[in-house]
Design an enzyme around this catalytic site. Structure first.
Site, PDB file in Angstrom:
ATOM      1  N   LYS A 138       0.873  -1.173   0.000  1.00 44.64           N
ATOM      2  CA  LYS A 138       0.000   0.000   0.000  1.00 44.64           C
ATOM      3  C   LYS A 138       0.910   1.224   0.000  1.00 44.64           C
ATOM      4  O   LYS A 138       1.975   1.202   0.619  1.00 44.64           O
ATOM      5  CB  LYS A 138      -0.888   0.027   1.246  1.00 44.64           C
ATOM      6  N   HIS A 141       0.864   5.893   3.513  1.00 41.80           N
ATOM      7  CA  HIS A 141      -0.191   6.864   3.788  1.00 41.80           C
ATOM      8  C   HIS A 141       0.299   7.915   4.774  1.00 41.80           C
ATOM      9  O   HIS A 141       1.165   7.655   5.616  1.00 41.80           O
ATOM     10  CB  HIS A 141      -1.423   6.156   4.352  1.00 41.80           C
ATOM     11  N   HIS A 144       0.869   7.364   8.484  1.00 37.76           N
ATOM     12  CA  HIS A 144       2.101   6.762   9.010  1.00 37.76           C
ATOM     13  C   HIS A 144       3.188   7.807   9.270  1.00 37.76           C
ATOM     14  O   HIS A 144       4.211   7.502   9.874  1.00 37.76           O
ATOM     15  CB  HIS A 144       2.628   5.687   8.044  1.00 37.76           C
TER      16      HIS A 144
END
Length: 578
Positions: A138, A141, A144
């Site tokens: 992923k 983001h 994080h």
């Protein structure tokens, strides 16, 4: 520095109160600077040192304050003694204050404030900090970002205090999402897109397969089967998973490099897929494992069969869960590092998860579970790029650099920079970090691009500007040996305020070491920068007598040194030009 003055005050007070000096040290604190008036340098909280203080009324305490002050005398260190509400105040000999503070700043360098007696009884420990921990396959983001910069700060602070720190990045590289991703890639994936822009393509695949799974039970069933094959060690499934993992980590490492963050160990949930089965066997052996009617396995945390206070550790098909793998990881790390403290840095949504993991470890008989700590943080709201897209961290870093370059375009000095993009990125990251660290970590906050990049407010841009401005002074004017300066030229209110503030640095570090909150250091550095901005206007160097200029240069050089130390602890790389 503050420690020598505290010891001297404690020594005199101890003789009057008949108490050991070491019992008084933490009751003696540097007085915060005031814009309205010149304040004393130190204050002793009488309330905190009186054994029977709880039985005293306020008038009684004030009577004790006056009584104590009358018995104390000025000496070569203390030039004036006064009283305040519940305190005895001490003013330090100005000549001694100036020379001692400046000498300690220059001699101790990056260790200034860390040699204080406030840390004298602090044992050196083995500390593990788990932070950042993005989900593999992923895009990184923006959520994080907080874990990454907070964890980096905690690790920096622990290292500065002399602890042996191990920084672990525990990737979310296992679990049901890989069942969905494996199935999704077979349905919608393209090898060329995967190689050219892996995280973006995997993100698109993941979004698409989730939509399909919501409408088609067969897709969800296929995903469960793929994850089951992964757990069973199917070579084909594992090869695809490994490809996703390797490509993801390659991109993450580039982002960490831009953030100035490093790790000692790259780990992940996948490391514990086999050891999690050992945890399940151990739980069963200790009779902590209970089967539900649906075939899953839980641990009862209530002790009375309350299903709402249980933790699921195995699915009905026998596959492990996040909690099981976290249990296995904790046990493995204890065996590997024999840590005195392990800190997990994640969002506050995982508070219950870690509460359950620590509780299960205790039920399993691991007393060291008490050494595990979760540092939770709140949610950032409103962080969007100008395009308004889903906010991935790389987009946010690029946006900070672009906006900072636009701001710098109006500065004459910026046009002369050799590496404007690098400077813009460092200043932009400082802006993000200071915005994030100003409040309590647990608090949610609204992100505002315009406020973040103000050059005169309480921002990271202001800190970087102050540091670069002070460095420019050192480059322009030559600074001789400290022993040659005349301290009398630094007795003006602006200089004294700065010296008093420098005195407090060890106390600020101590506060942050106790609650792991960076806001204390941020507030301190912003105040230091504001005091310096005022002093820079009034304490001219150009055109002043050489002896006056020399003294002021040393003061500003000391400020820059402490400012740089604090910024580095926060994870900010100071810039020298902007």
């Amino acid at each position: 520095m503050a420690c020598a003055f505290r010891r001297s005050i404690a020594s005199q007070v101890s003789r009057v109160l008949n108490l050991p000096p070491e019992n008084l040290i933490k009751s003696i604190s540097a007085v915060p600077v005031s814009k309205k008036e010149e304040v004393a340098d130190f204050q002793l909280s009488v309330h905190s040192v009186l054994e029977s203080s709880s039985g005293h009324s306020k008038p009684d305490i004030q009577a004790q304050v006056r009584k104590l002050a009358e018995k104390l005398q000025c000496d070569t260190v203390v030039s004036e003694i006064s009283t305040g509400p519940g305190t005895v105040n001490f003013k330090i000999n100005r000549e001694l204050l100036t020379k001692t503070v400046l000498q300690e700043v220059f001699e101790d360098g990056s260790n200034y404030g860390l040699k204080s007696e406030l840390f004298s009884d602090l044992p050196q420990k083995k500390v593990v900090v788990e932070f950042s921990s993005p989900n593999v396959a992923k895009k990184f983001h923006v959520g994080h970002l907080r874990s990454t910069i907070i964890g980096n700060f905690i690790a920096n602070l622990k290292e500065a205090l002399g602890h042996q720190v191990t920084r672990i990045n525990y990737f979310g590289d296992w679990g049901m999402q890989f069942g969905l991703l494996g199935t999704g890639f077979h349905l919608f994936g393209y090898e060329e897109k995967l190689q050219s822009n892996p995280l973006q393509h995997l993100f698109e695949v993941y979004v698409q397969v989730n939509k399909e799974a919501a409408d088609d039970e067969n897709v969800e069933k296929s995903a469960r089967e793929f994850f089951h094959r992964l757990e069973a060690g199917d070579k084909q499934a594992l090869a695809l998973w490994q490809k996703f993992r390797d490509l993801s980590i390659k991109e993450y490492v580039q982002i960490y490099k831009r953030l100035g963050v490093h790790f000692d160990e790259y780990s992940g949930e996948s490391f514990y897929r086999e050891k999690s089965q050992e945890v399940l066997r151990l739980l069963d052996k200790k009779r902590l494992l209970q089967r539900t009617k649906k075939g899953s396995a839980i641990v009862d945390l209530s002790g009375r069969g309350d299903p709402s206070l249980s933790c699921t550790v195995m699915r009905s098909d026998g596959t492990s869960l996040y909690a099981t793998r976290d249990l296995a990881a904790a046990i493995d790390r204890m065996n590997k590092y024999n840590f005195d403290s392990m800190i997990y840095v994640t969002d506050k949504g995982q508070q219950n998860h870690f509460h359950q993991v620590f509780q299960i470890l205790r039920l399993m008989g691991y007393e060291w579970a008490e050494r595990c700590q979760h540092v939770p943080f709140g949610v950032v709201q409103g962080m969007k790029t100008r395009r308004g897209d889903v906010t991935f961290l790389e987009d946010v870093i690029n946006e900070t650099r672009t906006r900072m370059l636009e701001n710098m375009a109006f500065s004459k000095t910026s046009k002369e920079l050799e590496n404007p993009h690098e400077i813009a990125e460092r200043v932009g990251l400082a802006a993000l970090i200071i915005q994030d660290f100003k409040g309590y970590l647990l608090s949610d906050y609204k992100f505002n691009w315009d406020r973040v990049f103000q050059s005169r407010g309480d921002t990271g841009v202001f800190l970087q500007y102050t540091h670069a401005r002070l460095y420019s002074l050192e480059e322009t004017f030559e600074c001789g040996p400290l022993r040659n300066i005349n301290a009398a030229y630094l007795h003006d209110p602006q200089s004294v305020s700065i010296l008093q503030h420098l005195l407090r640095y060890d106390e600020v570090l101590y506060k942050s070491s106790q609650d792991l909150q960076p806001r204390h250091i941020v507030s301190y550095l912003l105040t230091l920068s504001h005091l310096t901005a005022v002093a820079h206007k009034t304490l001219q160097i150009k055109g002043s007598l050489p002896a006056v200029a020399e003294a002021r240069l040393h003061l500003f050089k000391a400020v820059r040194s402490v400012l740089a130390n604090g910024m580095k602890l926060l994870g900010i790389t100071p810039v020298y030009k902007m």
